[in-house]
Design an enzyme around this catalytic site. Structure first.
Site, PDB file in Angstrom:
ATOM      1  N   GLU A   1      -6.106  -0.917  15.297  1.00 15.28           N
ATOM      2  CA  GLU A   1      -6.620  -1.445  14.785  1.00 15.28           C
ATOM      3  C   GLU A   1      -5.532  -2.462  14.223  1.00 15.28           C
ATOM      4  OE1 GLU A   1      -8.366  -1.594   9.942  1.00 15.28           O
ATOM      5  OE2 GLU A   1      -8.292  -0.145  11.119  1.00 15.28           O
TER       6      GLU A   1
ATOM      7  N   ARG B   1       1.274  -6.602  12.537  1.00 16.77           N
ATOM      8  CA  ARG B   1       0.432  -5.510  13.884  1.00 16.77           C
ATOM      9  C   ARG B   1      -0.122  -7.010  15.087  1.00 16.77           C
ATOM     10  NH1 ARG B   1      -4.181  -0.023  11.925  1.00 16.77           N
ATOM     11  NH2 ARG B   1      -2.488   0.466  10.886  1.00 16.77           N
TER      12      ARG B   1
ATOM     13  N   ARG C   1       0.707  -1.141   0.589  1.00 15.04           N
ATOM     14  CA  ARG C   1       0.311   0.175  -0.089  1.00 15.04           C
ATOM     15  C   ARG C   1       0.648   0.998   0.117  1.00 15.04           C
ATOM     16  NH1 ARG C   1      -4.943  -1.888   4.545  1.00 15.04           N
ATOM     17  NH2 ARG C   1      -5.271  -3.476   2.870  1.00 15.04           N
TER      18      ARG C   1
ATOM     19  N   ARG D   1       2.667   1.296  10.646  1.00 13.15           N
ATOM     20  CA  ARG D   1       1.983   1.390   8.557  1.00 13.15           C
ATOM     21  C   ARG D   1       3.169   1.697   7.782  1.00 13.15           C
ATOM     22  NH1 ARG D   1      -3.179   4.120   7.989  1.00 13.15           N
ATOM     23  NH2 ARG D   1      -3.036   4.597  10.560  1.00 13.15           N
TER      24      ARG D   1
ATOM     25  N   SER E   1     -10.667  -5.354   9.990  1.00  8.73           N
ATOM     26  CA  SER E   1     -11.658  -5.134   9.703  1.00  8.73           C
ATOM     27  C   SER E   1     -12.239  -6.429   9.203  1.00  8.73           C
ATOM     28  CB  SER E   1     -11.264  -3.965   9.090  1.00  8.73           C
ATOM     29  OG  SER E   1     -11.466  -2.621   9.260  1.00  8.73           O
TER      30      SER E   1
END
Length: 425
Positions: free
Chosen positions: A349, A391, A262, A277, A352
């Site tokens: 987070e 993560r 990403r 990130r 999801s």
């Protein structure tokens, strides 16, 4: 992607759905373009029918010796050919314009999604576990990793720039162990089929799952016009694009452990230190393809599967139902799992889980059919992280750290770590 018939029948409901996401009303613009597109198609069909008819009349006129009529018909056909070319081009442009508008609009959210404008308005559904009480000041993951000499951002930056990391020794093995543990849990106990998919895809795959055209800036494109996948949701969901599936075989449940890429175009200044990130990271993804009747229950099931990973690792977490202002572009309902990070002193987070309804299925033309029935309908698709591996590594480091800076290995991971109990310098 939206059903134009539904927009025509209830444009007010369509605009209300957009308004809940903070979007402007678009039904008038869409319906005007739709009417223009359909009018061009109708005129083109009428012109083609007249052209075919005139072609037949030419032979009859010549057979009757009426050269003037034959010439008039040939002149008409020539004019119709030019007009048809114009109509086809105008119709193509109008159709593409209409499609681009529809492809750029977010999915309509379910009525039970909370109203709100940002993550501050998300609804906490439940929590699990109690954050550990430390008798020392807990450190963040990058301080722990760098102090052990097993996490190197500086050398990664020399090769690749910012937002990359090199893991070595026990931490590299721990990340590998986490991915293997997640895959084993989902395939052996949760009924998912493991899949190994390509890491590069064409435009159509990203269009199908909704990353294009809106989020092209957040993905990496190669010189061969391939895209590096931002998540294996793209490849897992697209496996059956363009197909008609038998309903008695559904749901399909797939899982994959992949590298993800990403650009993080919208993350300037956020989480610049550490592994939260990254441009390149690993994730274990879950994807389900269901009938419309199955999708609500499947979302609850998928979320429970992601939660079970955290429970087995004994990592405290909470589950949030995302509000209208924070939910993803293609989702109709989303649960976020946030894991407790003692180094940061807050939940972050880690997964999801979303149901997209038929939003993605319409884009990739994926349908299902009941046994003995000729009629087809669009499937529903769901996706969820089970979990983001990097993560999860961060969460293990921060929750299992010891006063000397070493990391205790969670019991469930020891078989994957050769029985190793502690990771140290």
């Amino acid at each position: 992607m939206f059903d134009l018939k539904q927009i025509r029948e209830n444009p007010e409901a369509f605009d209300r759905a957009l308004a809940r996401r903070g979007e402007e009303a678009r039904s008038a613009e869409i319906l005007a373009l739709d009417e223009k597109h359909r009018a061009l198609i109708t005129e083109a069909q009428t012109s083609q029918a007249r052209r075919n008819e005139a072609s037949k009349l030419i032979g009859r006129a010549k057979g009757q010796g009426n050269e003037a009529e034959a010439q008039a018909l040939m002149d008409e056909i020539a004019g119709l050919k030019d007009r048809l070319n114009q109509l086809e081009e105008e119709g193509r442009v109008a159709g593409e314009d209409l499609n681009m508008i529809l492809m750029g609009l977010p999915n309509a959210i379910y009525d039970d999604v909370p109203d709100g404008t940002s993550e501050d308005d998300n609804l906490e559904v439940r929590t699990w576990g109690t954050p550990r009480a430390f008798d020392f000041e807990p450190k963040e993951h990058f301080d722990l990793g760098e102090a052990m000499g097993l996490m190197d951002f500086e050398r990664a930056a020399k090769m690749s720039g910012s937002r990359f990391v090199i893991l070595k020794g026990g931490l590299a093995r721990l990340e590998r162990a986490l991915g293997q543990f997640m895959l084993d849990l989902h395939t052996r106990e949760h009924g998912y089929t493991e899949v190994l998919t390509p890491a590069m895809v064409r435009d159509t795959a990203l269009l199908g799952t909704g990353q294009l055209p809106k989020f092209g800036d957040d993905a990496f494109r190669t010189t061969s016009d391939h895209w590096l996948i931002p998540t294996s949701e793209v490849t897992l969901t697209n496996m059956h694009s363009g197909e008609i599936l038998e309903e008695e075989q559904l749901p399909f449940r797939f899982t994959a452990h992949s590298q993800c890429f990403r650009a993080e175009a919208g993350a300037a200044g956020r989480d610049t230190r550490g592994m939260i990130r990254q441009h390149q990271f690993e994730k274990v993804e879950m994807v389900s393809v269901t009938t419309p009747e199955q999708s609500d229950d499947e979302l609850e099931r998928m979320t429970a599967c992601a939660e079970e990973v955290l429970k087995r690792l004994e990592l405290p977490y909470r589950v949030l139902k995302l509000c209208a202002g924070d939910i993803g572009f293609g989702s109709r309902r989303t649960y976020d799992l946030e894991v407790w990070l003692p180094g940061q002193g807050k939940y972050r987070e880690i997964s999801s889980c979303s149901t997209c309804g038929d939003f993605q299925a319409r884009r990739m033309k994926m349908r299902c059919r009941a046994k003995g029935d000729k009629a087809t309908r669009f499937v529903h698709t769901l996706n969820g992280s089970g979990l983001a591996v990097g993560r999860t590594l961060i969460a293990v480091l921060e929750n299992y750290q010891q006063v000397d800076g070493s990391i205790r290995v969670p019991d469930v991971l020891k078989p994957y770590m050769g029985g190793l109990d502690v990771i140290g310098a």
